[in-house]
Design a protein around this motif. Structure first.
Motif: not given
Length: 147
Positions: A14-17, A52-56, A69-74, A122-126
């Motif tokens: 996820l970080i790489y993407l 899980y819908g994080y990556v297409h 999805q936008p990184s702030n929603r992960i 839970d307090g952090y997103s991508l």
């Protein structure tokens, strides 16, 4: 708590993407090479993240992986809950055979510790993890080059 390799690679992918700049999708092979990990394992991780819908994922020429999805929603806590077996001990499941289960204080303490761990995540997103994207790009080599 120790996270599994699957969760570790999920976060890495996820970080790489998230730090890629161009419109071209990333390949599993390129991400695995950047991190020096097994492409086979990374492919399984990518499949999980797609489910899980994080990556297409798109096959064929010009295909590859992109954030779905936008990184702030992960959310990191949600991702860990989905990719980890959070059953710390046998007694955390529904069929505990431990004779002291009804009076066990350790189970309660470990449950509270796990809840606190997840609450922090839970307090952090991508987007928080990639706020230093220029530095991450430099460390990942040519992560913004076509792959």
């Amino acid at each position: 708590m120790q996270l599994t390799t699957h969760t570790d690679y999920s976060l890495r992918l996820l970080i790489y993407l998230a730090v890629r700049q161009e419109d071209m999708a990333a390949t599993v092979q390129a991400a695995a090479e950047r991190y020096g990990v097994s492409a086979n394992h990374m492919a399984k991780v990518a499949q999980t993240l797609v489910q899980y819908g994080y990556v297409h994922s798109q096959r064929g020429r010009g295909g590859g992986l992109r954030l779905a999805q936008p990184s702030n929603r992960i959310n990191i806590g949600t991702l860990v809950r989905r990719t980890e077996n959070l059953r710390l001990l046998e007694c955390f499941g529904p069929n505990s055979t431990c004779p002291i289960d009804p009076a066990c204080r350790l189970k309660k303490i470990l449950g509270r510790a796990q809840a606190a761990f997840l609450e922090v995540l839970d307090g952090y997103s991508l987007d928080t993890l990639v706020a230093n994207e220029d530095e991450l790009r430099a460390l990942l080599g040519s992560a913004s080059a076509p792959s």
